[in-house]
Design an enzyme around this catalytic site. Structure first.
Site, PDB file in Angstrom:
ATOM      1  N   THR A  87      34.435  48.943  39.788  1.00 58.06           N
ATOM      2  CA  THR A  87      33.532  49.351  38.704  1.00 58.06           C
ATOM      3  C   THR A  87      32.164  49.718  39.275  1.00 58.06           C
ATOM      4  O   THR A  87      31.795  49.279  40.368  1.00 58.06           O
ATOM      5  CB  THR A  87      33.299  48.227  37.666  1.00 58.06           C
ATOM      6  OG1 THR A  87      32.434  47.217  38.227  1.00 58.06           O
ATOM      7  CG2 THR A  87      34.602  47.588  37.211  1.00 58.06           C
ATOM      8  N   VAL A  88      31.432  50.522  38.531  1.00 52.60           N
ATOM      9  CA  VAL A  88      30.023  50.791  38.789  1.00 52.60           C
ATOM     10  C   VAL A  88      29.299  50.685  37.454  1.00 52.60           C
ATOM     11  O   VAL A  88      29.769  51.224  36.443  1.00 52.60           O
ATOM     12  CB  VAL A  88      29.799  52.192  39.405  1.00 52.60           C
ATOM     13  CG1 VAL A  88      28.301  52.504  39.509  1.00 52.60           C
ATOM     14  CG2 VAL A  88      30.447  52.285  40.779  1.00 52.60           C
ATOM     15  N   ILE A  97      27.228  55.196  44.728  1.00 54.94           N
ATOM     16  CA  ILE A  97      27.539  53.776  44.879  1.00 54.94           C
ATOM     17  C   ILE A  97      29.035  53.556  45.092  1.00 54.94           C
ATOM     18  O   ILE A  97      29.446  52.782  45.976  1.00 54.94           O
ATOM     19  CB  ILE A  97      27.027  52.999  43.652  1.00 54.94           C
ATOM     20  CG1 ILE A  97      25.494  53.035  43.627  1.00 54.94           C
ATOM     21  CG2 ILE A  97      27.531  51.556  43.664  1.00 54.94           C
ATOM     22  CD1 ILE A  97      24.889  52.609  42.321  1.00 54.94           C
ATOM     23  N   THR A  99      31.113  55.705  46.331  1.00 51.86           N
ATOM     24  CA  THR A  99      31.401  56.222  47.667  1.00 51.86           C
ATOM     25  C   THR A  99      31.078  55.175  48.732  1.00 51.86           C
ATOM     26  O   THR A  99      31.844  54.973  49.677  1.00 51.86           O
ATOM     27  CB  THR A  99      30.588  57.504  47.931  1.00 51.86           C
ATOM     28  OG1 THR A  99      30.966  58.496  46.979  1.00 51.86           O
ATOM     29  CG2 THR A  99      30.829  58.029  49.337  1.00 51.86           C
ATOM     30  N   SER A 123      42.603  54.073  36.609  1.00 49.88           N
ATOM     31  CA  SER A 123      42.312  54.285  35.196  1.00 49.88           C
ATOM     32  C   SER A 123      41.804  55.702  34.955  1.00 49.88           C
ATOM     33  O   SER A 123      41.961  56.250  33.861  1.00 49.88           O
ATOM     34  CB  SER A 123      41.276  53.264  34.708  1.00 49.88           C
ATOM     35  OG  SER A 123      40.118  53.291  35.525  1.00 49.88           O
ATOM     36  N   GLU A 124      41.197  56.319  35.980  1.00 52.03           N
ATOM     37  CA  GLU A 124      40.718  57.702  35.903  1.00 52.03           C
ATOM     38  C   GLU A 124      41.075  58.404  37.213  1.00 52.03           C
ATOM     39  O   GLU A 124      40.302  58.376  38.169  1.00 52.03           O
ATOM     40  CB  GLU A 124      39.213  57.745  35.655  1.00 52.03           C
ATOM     41  CG  GLU A 124      38.799  57.176  34.303  1.00 52.03           C
ATOM     42  CD  GLU A 124      37.310  57.328  34.038  1.00 52.03           C
ATOM     43  OE1 GLU A 124      36.918  58.322  33.416  1.00 52.03           O
ATOM     44  OE2 GLU A 124      36.549  56.450  34.468  1.00 52.03           O
ATOM     45  N   TYR A 128      39.586  59.331  42.247  1.00 48.88           N
ATOM     46  CA  TYR A 128      40.019  58.839  43.548  1.00 48.88           C
ATOM     47  C   TYR A 128      40.579  59.917  44.469  1.00 48.88           C
ATOM     48  O   TYR A 128      40.740  59.681  45.665  1.00 48.88           O
ATOM     49  CB  TYR A 128      41.039  57.710  43.349  1.00 48.88           C
ATOM     50  CG  TYR A 128      40.399  56.518  42.685  1.00 48.88           C
ATOM     51  CD1 TYR A 128      39.618  55.630  43.422  1.00 48.88           C
ATOM     52  CD2 TYR A 128      40.522  56.303  41.320  1.00 48.88           C
ATOM     53  CE1 TYR A 128      38.993  54.559  42.808  1.00 48.88           C
ATOM     54  CE2 TYR A 128      39.898  55.229  40.699  1.00 48.88           C
ATOM     55  CZ  TYR A 128      39.142  54.361  41.449  1.00 48.88           C
ATOM     56  OH  TYR A 128      38.511  53.300  40.850  1.00 48.88           O
ATOM     57  N   PHE A 416      48.115  45.504  39.679  1.00 50.54           N
ATOM     58  CA  PHE A 416      47.238  44.479  40.233  1.00 50.54           C
ATOM     59  C   PHE A 416      45.800  44.897  40.043  1.00 50.54           C
ATOM     60  O   PHE A 416      45.511  46.044  39.726  1.00 50.54           O
ATOM     61  CB  PHE A 416      47.535  44.249  41.730  1.00 50.54           C
ATOM     62  CG  PHE A 416      47.703  45.510  42.535  1.00 50.54           C
ATOM     63  CD1 PHE A 416      46.595  46.189  43.011  1.00 50.54           C
ATOM     64  CD2 PHE A 416      48.963  46.014  42.820  1.00 50.54           C
ATOM     65  CE1 PHE A 416      46.735  47.348  43.770  1.00 50.54           C
ATOM     66  CE2 PHE A 416      49.124  47.169  43.572  1.00 50.54           C
ATOM     67  CZ  PHE A 416      48.008  47.836  44.051  1.00 50.54           C
TER      68      PHE A 416
END
Length: 416
Positions: A87-88, A97, A99, A123-124, A128, A416
């Protein structure tokens, strides 16, 4: 994206930062899981394997990884990092961040040598790909109508004693089945370390998500040994005055062989007071060939596990190949510069080697394409037709593609 990522230090958390870490994690995913789940994840993801970003004293990013042994084509395993909890903080997006955290993870795995491959559930997905992750497994999401007559029996499938058991108490017996089958399908992992039994059998209001308690059914053979099992929940629905419309939500199904596997599925598809079964299965699952009317299962293909090769040489040498491969590929990998260059891959069903070379390249591709093809579910030839792999030597792409393909479709059975 801003280039001032150095302003946000990245490191593992300390014991005193655990509460802030999970507060940010839960806030970012818009969830409020019970404290027992936080304690459980602390057992799976040690503080040494966490990663956090800071703006001064404020914790603004989270991440971590879980060590796995990932099954790859050939029925062998490679050490793998299962990336999780990324998360960010919303107030700090687009500042480099994520990265920084991704680079911290990759560099750490490479320098320690403890993971040749990284995997994650996205999730998105668009996020990635720029870090070299490609979709490596797919699943069929099925809605199967109730009715045991709709699923054909196979020889031996009616010879098991079906028993309801306590999910926690029966975990070890079921896990023996999982361990017996996991080497037969790429994408499956060994559950390493303490806590996985609690994860697999977790049952609270948060995990139920409007369904009922977690159930476990086992198929016992004549010797009383568990040959197959399923963990599932039932979402009751009595709103229809003509008939109950409950839904069986399947968490996990495995069998030592086809007979035990189908025995469990015939149980799941004929539970009283239910209308249908919801499950995710491999894209080549036997169910699709045993349903009387496959069209009624409403199959929907979903992307599941994303794969990234951390060390190209170790990862490619760690798997086996369905046909002999002897190919030189050129790889540009700015995020993991130790992978950039030309590599000669030579291998077959018995083993492989991957070494740097100055020989002319046969193929040109990127880390995302290697991640997509690594488990053998999507072919290099398909990527080539999409313009994602460039062929420099005629015939090299088809030959490499035949070697990379897996006879068994890869599948990741739990998140996971």
């Amino acid at each position: 994206m801003s280039t001032n990522a150095a302003a946000y230090p990245v490191r593992p958390i300390t014991k005193g930062e655990t509460e802030d870490f999970y507060a940010q994690l839960n806030f970012a995913f818009h969830e409020e899981p019970p404290e027992e789940m936080q304690d459980l994840w602390l057992r799976l993801v040690s503080r040494e394997r966490t990663v956090a970003a800071f703006d001064g004293d404020e914790l603004i990013g989270t991440g971590g990884d879980i060590p796995f042994e990932l099954t790859v084509p050939g029925g062998v395993t490679v050490p793998t990092a299962g990336v999780t909890m990324i998360t960010v903080k919303a107030t700090h997006r687009r500042r480099g961040i994520l990265t920084g955290m991704m680079r911290h993870q990759m560099t750490g795995w490479h320098e320690r040598g403890d993971a040749a491959v990284a995997t994650l559930f996205s999730s998105e997905p668009a996020i990635y790909g720029r870090f070299g992750y490609g979709v490596g497994t797919h699943a069929l999401a099925l809605t199967i109508p109730r009715g045991g007559e709709g699923l054909s029996a196979v020889p031996g499938s009616d010879g098991f004693q079906m028993r309801m058991v306590d999910p926690r108490k029966a975990y070890d017996r079921c896990q023996a089945v999982f361990d017996a089958v996991r080497l037969g399908r790429p994408g499956m992992v060994a559950r390493i370390g303490k806590g996985w039994g609690d994860v697999a059998t977790l049952d609270n209001e948060f995990t139920r998500d409007d369904a009922g308690p977690l159930r476990c059914v086992v198929a016992e053979d004549a010797a009383g040994q568990v040959a197959g099992y399923a963990r599932y929940q039932v979402e009751a629905d009595f709103d229809n005055p003509a008939r109950p419309d409950g839904k069986v939500q399947v968490r996990e199904v495995h069998g030592r062989d086809l007979a035990s596997y189908i025995a469990v599925w015939r149980f799941l598809t004929d539970i009283d007071l239910t209308l249908e079964v919801h499950a995710e299965v491999p894209t080549d699952d036997p169910l699709m060939f045993l349903l009387a009317d496959p069209r009624q299962s409403v199959p929907r293909v979903e992307d599941v596990l994303y794969v990234r090769l951390v060390d190209v040489d170790r990862a490619l040498a760690g798997r086996r190949y369905a046909a002999p491969v002897d190919v030189v590929f050129e790889l540009a990998d700015p995020f993991c510069p130790w992978n950039t260059g030309r590599w000669r891959l030579s291998g077959d069903a018995d083993g492989a080697v991957c070494t740097p070379t100055t020989d002319p390249a046969d193929l040109v591709l990127g880390p995302r394409e290697l991640g997509t093809a690594y488990l053998g579910g999507l072919s290099l030839s398909a990527l080539g037709r999409a313009g994602r792999v460039e062929e420099l030597r005629p015939g090299a792409l088809a030959a490499a593609s035949r070697g990379f393909v897996s006879e068994v479709a890869p599948f990741a059975p739990f998140e996971f």
